[in-house]
Design an enzyme around this catalytic site. Structure first.
Site, mmCIF file in Angstrom:
data_model
loop_
_atom_site.group_PDB
_atom_site.id
_atom_site.type_symbol
_atom_site.label_atom_id
_atom_site.label_comp_id
_atom_site.label_asym_id
_atom_site.label_seq_id
_atom_site.Cartn_x
_atom_site.Cartn_y
_atom_site.Cartn_z
ATOM 1 C CB VAL A 142 -0.931 0.007 1.221
ATOM 2 C CG1 VAL A 142 -1.607 1.357 1.396
ATOM 3 C CG2 VAL A 142 -1.977 -1.103 1.095
ATOM 4 C CB CYS A 169 5.249 -10.982 22.022
ATOM 5 S SG CYS A 169 5.338 -12.279 23.271
ATOM 6 C CG ASP A 178 1.047 -6.333 16.291
ATOM 7 O OD1 ASP A 178 0.316 -6.697 17.231
ATOM 8 O OD2 ASP A 178 1.977 -7.038 15.841
ATOM 9 C CB THR A 202 -0.335 -10.907 22.378
ATOM 10 O OG1 THR A 202 -1.726 -10.828 22.746
ATOM 11 C CG2 THR A 202 0.495 -10.163 23.418
ATOM 12 C CB ALA A 253 -3.683 -14.181 23.017
ATOM 13 C CB CYS A 300 2.508 -12.472 27.501
ATOM 14 S SG CYS A 300 4.274 -12.543 27.127
#
Length: 525
Positions: free
Chosen positions: A194, A277, A414, A423, A425, A457
């Protein structure tokens, strides 16, 4: 009966002359015949049907696929050209409609270096964990959506396992798959970068200058590992004892260094937050020390952790068990020490140290091995766009993940401005929430699904044991299991090494919304 395959494209079983006339009357502009002649007696020939269609002013395309075969690349490209270049609506048919559906799915999943068809229901920027997960979650809610994933990467990585690769506990090749293998069926993949966003015009401009237009936009390209922010690091990586588990090709080098190091000084660094993380810099240290302890050489190695921040871990509950391991491994931890330079051949690391009164000075430390975690920032094309906040992240509501200024734009993963831990998760919880809220916005309803900041984590404090840190906004504990989360457990190690990778490849990326606590909110609210 026709089946809706996407925006202005349908499929059905065998049609006849009367069926063609009905399609024409309904506004169809192009018909694609995917059935070879002569499959069964009394089957109308392609030439007969084509004559009827063209007599009614319709476009006719013959792209046959033999029963039992899979569409090859050329057939898929030809079908995509039909979708991109010929008038719509398009109707495709074969004996039952199944082959037409297969060809359509293959065509939309093809990588391309340009986007011939520029109008999409949903443009998703980034085909990492967040992009693929939210695409499948969207299709679970509305299979007719015309979705494109934009990402130049040719591989998709399960980065959460690189810590284990660096400890000799996981094969690097098991963390990577070709991008084409993870793009959801029915989703188009444009393999390009992009260049910029034009949210006032609902457009995304790609690196080659082509433009994608969207009804909704999801921005999730991840973050930028800013290796260049540390002087000399780019040149030093991968040799002279300089490594990082934050790169696929270097995690194995970490393990080589751990095996070779039997004395000397081992440094581990952590930059200022945010990073993906937050526990990963420490995990590299703990697992290295665990190996050296097992080999009975730990006492001959000076282990030093240099943290640019001021705490071992941001959630206080987990600090005591981590400090116990730091003590056990006789590791020296220094705070407010930011790595600014690496001299690989000389094996010298330079840190900028900030004192309590804000004064800065530089110190040098020699090393035999150093594990470096680079500073991490938003991608340039995000940070320099109208979508960014002052820090460069996509400016969204922390709960609905809807953009604060552009209601048809969402972000997760992120690149978003949500103040959660970055993370994998967290993305598992975010993807269905974004999908639910986006569908509601498409139906002119307000977002309802609410992200609580969940992140996790798995802190690998030694080989075979993990502290499973799960928390939400404000550092509130959010354990999945009714166990003391601050206790290192072998069960958590089994989850980290064996269960979580399987859940990733066959759960999150496939749209399985296990343990997400997010109801699928349809157009009725």
């Amino acid at each position: 009966m026709s089946k809706q395959l996407g925006n202005q494209i349908t499929a059905s079983g065998q049609i006849d002359a009367e069926g063609i006339r009905q399609l024409a009357a309904s506004g169809c502009k192009t018909i694609v015949n995917n059935r070879p002649d002569g499959e069964e007696a009394h089957q109308p020939s392609n030439a007969e049907l084509q004559a009827v269609a063209e007599g009614l002013g319709l476009n006719w395309v013959y792209l046959p696929l033999t029963a039992g075969q899979q569409p090859d690349g050329q057939l898929s490209r030809d079908f995509r050209d039909v979708m991109d270049k010929l008038p719509k609506p398009v109707h495709a048919f074969c004996r039952t409609g199944r082959r037409s559906e297969m060809i359509h799915q293959a065509a939309r999943a093809l990588p391309s270096t340009s986007a011939c068809s520029s109008a999409f229901d949903v443009v998703i920027v980034g085909a990492g964990t967040a992009g693929v997960s939210v695409a499948t979650s969207l299709l679970n809610r509305d299979s007719s959506l015309n979705i494109v994933l934009v990402d130049p990467a040719q591989n998709h990585d399960y980065q959460a396992a690189w810590t284990l690769v660096g400890a000799g506990e996981y094969e690097a090749t098991h963390t990577r798959k070709p991008m084409a293998d993870v793009i959801p069926k029915g989703v188009r993949w444009v393999a390009q970068a992009v260049a910029s966003f034009q949210p006032d015009d609902n457009q995304v401009t790609l690196a080659d200058g082509s433009v994608l237009t969207y009804s909704q936009l999801v921005v999730c390209p991840g973050l930028k590992l800013n290796w260049g922010a540390i002087e000399g690091l780019t040149e030093a990586l991968g040799s002279n004892g300089v490594t990082s588990n934050y790169r696929y090709d270097l995690a194995q080098y970490t393990w080589e260094l751990v095996q070779k190091t039997r004395k000397g000084r081992a440094l581990f660094t952590q930059p200022a937050m945010p990073i993906k993380c937050a526990g990963a810099p420490q995990k590299a240290m703990y697992l290295s020390c665990s190996n050296w302890e097992e080999k009975k050489v730990l006492n001959d190695i000076e282990v030093e952790m240099y943290n640019a921040g001021g705490v071992v871990f941001g959630v206080p509950t987990f600090v005591p068990p981590l400090m116990e391991y730091i003590k056990r491994y006789n590791a020296k931890v220094s705070f407010s020490h930011n790595l600014v330079k690496i001299d690989g051949p000389s094996k010298i690391a330079t840190f900028e140290v900030t004192s309590a009164d804000g004064q800065k000075q530089r110190i040098e430390r020699s090393f035999d091995m150093i594990h470096v975690v680079p500073p991490q920032v938003a991608p340039d094309f995000v940070a320099q766009s109208p979508l960014a906040n002052a820090a460069g992240w996509v400016d969204v509501d922390p709960h609905t993940m809807q953009h604060v200024r552009f209601p048809n734009v969402f972000s997760l993963g992120d690149a978003g401005s949500m103040p959660n831990a970055k993370t994998t998760a967290a993305i598992r919880k975010q993807a269905p929430i974004v999908a639910s809220n986006l569908i509601r916005v498409r139906n002119r309803l307000a977002p309802l699904a609410d992200y609580d900041g969940y992140g996790a984590c798995p802190l690998t404090v030694e080989k075979g044991k993990v502290v499973l840190a799960e928390f939400s906004y404000g550092g509130k504990l959010a354990p999945t299991f009714p166990l003391n989360p601050a206790v290192p457990r072998r069960l958590n190690w089994m989850l980290k090494k064996h269960v979580f990778p399987a859940l990733y490849w066959f759960g999150a990326l496939k749209g399985r919304e296990w343990l997400t606590a997010c109801a699928k909110m349809d157009s009725k609210g």
